[in-house]
Design a protein around this motif. Structure first.
Motif, PDB file in Angstrom:
ATOM      1  N   GLY A   3      53.337 -10.781   9.298  1.00  0.00           N
ATOM      2  CA  GLY A   3      53.556 -11.994   8.495  1.00  0.00           C
ATOM      3  C   GLY A   3      52.287 -12.402   7.761  1.00  0.00           C
ATOM      4  O   GLY A   3      52.339 -12.906   6.638  1.00  0.00           O
ATOM      5  N   MET A   4      51.112 -12.157   8.388  1.00  0.00           N
ATOM      6  CA  MET A   4      49.852 -12.549   7.748  1.00  0.00           C
ATOM      7  C   MET A   4      49.573 -11.721   6.494  1.00  0.00           C
ATOM      8  O   MET A   4      48.950 -12.202   5.558  1.00  0.00           O
ATOM      9  N   THR A   5      50.025 -10.466   6.483  1.00  0.00           N
ATOM     10  CA  THR A   5      49.832  -9.627   5.290  1.00  0.00           C
ATOM     11  C   THR A   5      50.569 -10.244   4.106  1.00  0.00           C
ATOM     12  O   THR A   5      50.025 -10.381   3.005  1.00  0.00           O
ATOM     13  N   LEU A   6      51.815 -10.648   4.342  1.00  0.00           N
ATOM     14  CA  LEU A   6      52.613 -11.267   3.279  1.00  0.00           C
ATOM     15  C   LEU A   6      51.996 -12.600   2.851  1.00  0.00           C
ATOM     16  O   LEU A   6      51.917 -12.920   1.668  1.00  0.00           O
ATOM     17  N   LYS A   7      51.553 -13.372   3.849  1.00  0.00           N
ATOM     18  CA  LYS A   7      51.015 -14.713   3.554  1.00  0.00           C
ATOM     19  C   LYS A   7      49.768 -14.610   2.681  1.00  0.00           C
ATOM     20  O   LYS A   7      49.646 -15.285   1.660  1.00  0.00           O
ATOM     21  N   ALA A   8      48.834 -13.732   3.066  1.00  0.00           N
ATOM     22  CA  ALA A   8      47.585 -13.604   2.308  1.00  0.00           C
ATOM     23  C   ALA A   8      47.864 -13.058   0.908  1.00  0.00           C
ATOM     24  O   ALA A   8      47.269 -13.500  -0.072  1.00  0.00           O
ATOM     25  N   SER A   9      48.801 -12.122   0.824  1.00  0.00           N
ATOM     26  CA  SER A   9      49.106 -11.534  -0.481  1.00  0.00           C
ATOM     27  C   SER A   9      49.757 -12.566  -1.402  1.00  0.00           C
ATOM     28  O   SER A   9      49.354 -12.721  -2.558  1.00  0.00           O
ATOM     29  N   ALA A  10      50.755 -13.298  -0.872  1.00  0.00           N
ATOM     30  CA  ALA A  10      51.437 -14.304  -1.693  1.00  0.00           C
ATOM     31  C   ALA A  10      50.476 -15.410  -2.123  1.00  0.00           C
ATOM     32  O   ALA A  10      50.641 -16.004  -3.190  1.00  0.00           O
ATOM     33  N   ALA A  11      49.457 -15.681  -1.292  1.00  0.00           N
ATOM     34  CA  ALA A  11      48.489 -16.739  -1.625  1.00  0.00           C
ATOM     35  C   ALA A  11      47.437 -16.231  -2.617  1.00  0.00           C
ATOM     36  O   ALA A  11      46.545 -16.982  -3.010  1.00  0.00           O
ATOM     37  N   GLY A  12      47.512 -14.955  -2.984  1.00  0.00           N
ATOM     38  CA  GLY A  12      46.563 -14.406  -3.957  1.00  0.00           C
ATOM     39  C   GLY A  12      45.182 -14.162  -3.373  1.00  0.00           C
ATOM     40  O   GLY A  12      44.198 -14.074  -4.113  1.00  0.00           O
ATOM     41  N   LEU A  13      45.086 -14.050  -2.039  1.00  0.00           N
ATOM     42  CA  LEU A  13      43.772 -13.860  -1.416  1.00  0.00           C
ATOM     43  C   LEU A  13      43.431 -12.371  -1.332  1.00  0.00           C
ATOM     44  O   LEU A  13      44.328 -11.528  -1.248  1.00  0.00           O
ATOM     45  N   ASP A  14      42.146 -12.077  -1.336  1.00  0.00           N
ATOM     46  CA  ASP A  14      41.704 -10.689  -1.157  1.00  0.00           C
ATOM     47  C   ASP A  14      41.522 -10.432   0.335  1.00  0.00           C
ATOM     48  O   ASP A  14      40.424 -10.094   0.809  1.00  0.00           O
ATOM     49  N   LEU A  15      42.598 -10.633   1.066  1.00  0.00           N
ATOM     50  CA  LEU A  15      42.565 -10.483   2.520  1.00  0.00           C
ATOM     51  C   LEU A  15      43.808  -9.752   2.981  1.00  0.00           C
ATOM     52  O   LEU A  15      44.875  -9.858   2.355  1.00  0.00           O
ATOM     53  N   GLY A  16      43.665  -9.040   4.090  1.00  0.00           N
ATOM     54  CA  GLY A  16      44.808  -8.353   4.666  1.00  0.00           C
ATOM     55  C   GLY A  16      45.404  -9.180   5.799  1.00  0.00           C
ATOM     56  O   GLY A  16      45.059 -10.355   5.980  1.00  0.00           O
ATOM     57  N   GLY A  17      46.304  -8.541   6.534  1.00  0.00           N
ATOM     58  CA  GLY A  17      47.004  -9.257   7.601  1.00  0.00           C
ATOM     59  C   GLY A  17      46.639  -8.749   8.978  1.00  0.00           C
ATOM     60  O   GLY A  17      46.669  -7.548   9.248  1.00  0.00           O
ATOM     61  N   GLY A  18      46.289  -9.680   9.850  1.00  0.00           N
ATOM     62  CA  GLY A  18      45.997  -9.335  11.239  1.00  0.00           C
ATOM     63  C   GLY A  18      46.288 -10.525  12.117  1.00  0.00           C
ATOM     64  O   GLY A  18      46.558 -11.637  11.625  1.00  0.00           O
ATOM     65  N   LYS A  19      46.267 -10.327  13.382  1.00  0.00           N
ATOM     66  CA  LYS A  19      46.477 -11.429  14.327  1.00  0.00           C
ATOM     67  C   LYS A  19      45.955 -10.952  15.678  1.00  0.00           C
ATOM     68  O   LYS A  19      45.869  -9.745  15.919  1.00  0.00           O
ATOM     69  N   ALA A  20      45.640 -11.895  16.546  1.00  0.00           N
ATOM     70  CA  ALA A  20      45.197 -11.513  17.886  1.00  0.00           C
ATOM     71  C   ALA A  20      45.824 -12.434  18.915  1.00  0.00           C
ATOM     72  O   ALA A  20      46.140 -13.594  18.607  1.00  0.00           O
ATOM     73  N   VAL A  21      46.021 -11.907  20.099  1.00  0.00           N
ATOM     74  CA  VAL A  21      46.477 -12.758  21.203  1.00  0.00           C
ATOM     75  C   VAL A  21      45.565 -12.535  22.412  1.00  0.00           C
ATOM     76  O   VAL A  21      45.075 -11.431  22.631  1.00  0.00           O
ATOM     77  N   ILE A  22      45.347 -13.619  23.126  1.00  0.00           N
ATOM     78  CA  ILE A  22      44.693 -13.525  24.430  1.00  0.00           C
ATOM     79  C   ILE A  22      45.755 -13.957  25.435  1.00  0.00           C
ATOM     80  O   ILE A  22      46.378 -15.019  25.276  1.00  0.00           O
ATOM     81  N   ILE A  23      45.979 -13.119  26.446  1.00  0.00           N
ATOM     82  CA  ILE A  23      47.024 -13.427  27.426  1.00  0.00           C
ATOM     83  C   ILE A  23      46.411 -14.317  28.508  1.00  0.00           C
ATOM     84  O   ILE A  23      45.436 -13.937  29.158  1.00  0.00           O
ATOM     85  N   GLY A  24      46.969 -15.524  28.677  1.00  0.00           N
ATOM     86  CA  GLY A  24      46.448 -16.426  29.706  1.00  0.00           C
ATOM     87  C   GLY A  24      46.740 -17.868  29.350  1.00  0.00           C
ATOM     88  O   GLY A  24      47.304 -18.160  28.288  1.00  0.00           O
ATOM     89  N   ASN A  25      46.355 -18.737  30.253  1.00  0.00           N
ATOM     90  CA  ASN A  25      46.574 -20.163  30.047  1.00  0.00           C
ATOM     91  C   ASN A  25      45.291 -20.780  29.484  1.00  0.00           C
ATOM     92  O   ASN A  25      44.266 -20.805  30.171  1.00  0.00           O
TER      93      ASN A  25
END
Ligand code: NAD
Length: 356
Positions: free
Chosen positions: A64-86
């Protein structure tokens, strides 16, 4: 499905698992695309029931971040991270710094920022180990919490929708129902009230509701009533998947403009909305204000320039609504096409003419 099969089905470039025995860090970074630039995405700290759930989430969100950055016209790709825990009990300086070293090992291919369960001060800790962490607190020279900018971008999108439907960007007297008055929803309520809207809110957190009612004098309804409140615009600002075959027939609005990611439960739900005459403004376009704001840190954060660029969410939304009308498709599909066309065009240009 195994990790490689999942990566293949959504065309991810890279998935990195991070581990630190001492702090208990268990993280997954997913790089979906670096075609337009380094992959930028928040780090979500969440008590996933198991690793498979965490992997599913990070793969889906990074795409989803790839689409978001592209639609916003940014020179950025899409990535995300998760940390498992509370995040309330498992966060520590060691954990965030260990995670910072994992981020650093990607040498700038992935840049992170705050997300659900992480804060600006966590980013500051990560930043001690890597320059590739944004959303640093304002007092440390960063752009701070992205939520107010997401709210500003939503408001700009709402005005574009108002021009499109009612031929008038004045929102005075319009009735807006806001589901979830957290960081973004709360910021939006303030802007809506300032613009003279009649606002109805709901939240599963009674304190959040009480704050909105006391501070802004808005009306509140029970969480199970908000989707069927008669209104001009419904703004889902809580969680994803709220628009589905069961909820869509209950909606009593002309448009949906909200910050929640992945509001459509299924791909066909935008067609269901169009079939009942409801304009759905694509979530990944209208909620990009926070991303646009935080990305400004990469070129030295200037608040006025950042605010101006966040207002661009309105123009982007208007252009997508017009394109959808002209091509006889839904705004969601038009926005996906715009994002994919830009990825293809700029990706091809980069292959064709490499910068020395
Ligand atoms: P938040 O946690 O501050 O607020 C969410 C609010 O929704 C909370 O008050 C929560 O109690 C409430 N909520 C949860 N379930 C609900 C329900 N069933 N009915 C009513 N209220 C409910 O989160 P946020 O930062 O305000 O983000 C809101 C949404 O926008 C999320 O989906 C997030 O992924 C998305 N988003 C946020 C940003 C940002 O800048 N913060 C940017 C893009 C997208």
């Amino acid at each position: 499905m195994g990790v490689f099969d999942q990566m293949t089905s959504e065309s991810h470039e890279e998935v990195l698992f991070g581990f630190d025995r001492v702090s208990g860090l268990r993280s997954i970074i997913a790089i979906h695309s670096t075609v337009l630039g380094p992959a930028l995405g928040g780090t979500r700290f969440f008590p996933y029931p198991d690793e498979a759930a965490a992997l599913r989430d990070v793969l889906r969100l990074s795409q989803g971040m790839t689409l978001k950055a592209s639609a916003a016209g940014l020179d950025l790709g899409g990535g995300k991270a998760v940390i498992i825990g509370n995040p309330a009990t498992d966060g520590s300086e060691r954990l965030f710094r260990a995670y910072g070293r994992v981020v650093d090992s990607l040498a700038g291919r992935f840049i992170t920022a705050e997300d659900v369960g992480t804060s600006g001060s966590d980013m500051e800790m990560i930043h001690r180990e890597t320059p590739w962490a944004l959303g640093i607190p304002v007092e440390e020279g960063g752009s701070g919490d992205p939520s107010p900018s997401t709210g500003q971008g939503l408001m700009a999108a709402l005005r574009a929708v108002a021009i499109h439907i009612w031929n008038d960007d004045h929102l005075h007297g319009r009735r807006v129902a806001v589901q979830g008055v957290g960081k973004v929803g709360g910021a939006l309520v303030e802007l809506l009230v300032d613009a003279g809207c009649e606002v109805v809110v709901s939240d599963i957190n009674d304190e959040a509701v009480a704050r909105a009612v006391d501070v802004y004098g808005v009306k509140a309804v029970e969480p199970d009533e908000i989707l069927s409140v008669p209104c001009d615009v419904l703004s889902p600002c809580a969680m994803g998947g709220v628009l589905d075959s069961a909820s869509i027939p209950r909606l009593r609005c002309e448009a949906v403009v909200g910050s929640a990611n992945n509001q459509l439960a299924e791909d066909e739900d935008d067609l269901r909305l169009a079939a009942v005459g409801i304009l759905y403004a694509p979530d990944f376009v209208v909620n990009s204000g926070g991303l646009i704001n935080v990305a400004e840190e990469l070129s030295g954060y200037l608040p006025e320039r950042a605010a101006r660029r966040v207002q661009g969410v309105g123009e982007a939304t208007g252009a997508i609504l017009r394109r959808a009308d002209q091509t006889g498709t839904t705004p969601h599909r038009a926005a996906t096409e715009v994002a994919e066309e830009r990825l293809a065009a700029i990706g091809e240009l980069k292959r064709w003419r490499r910068r020395e």
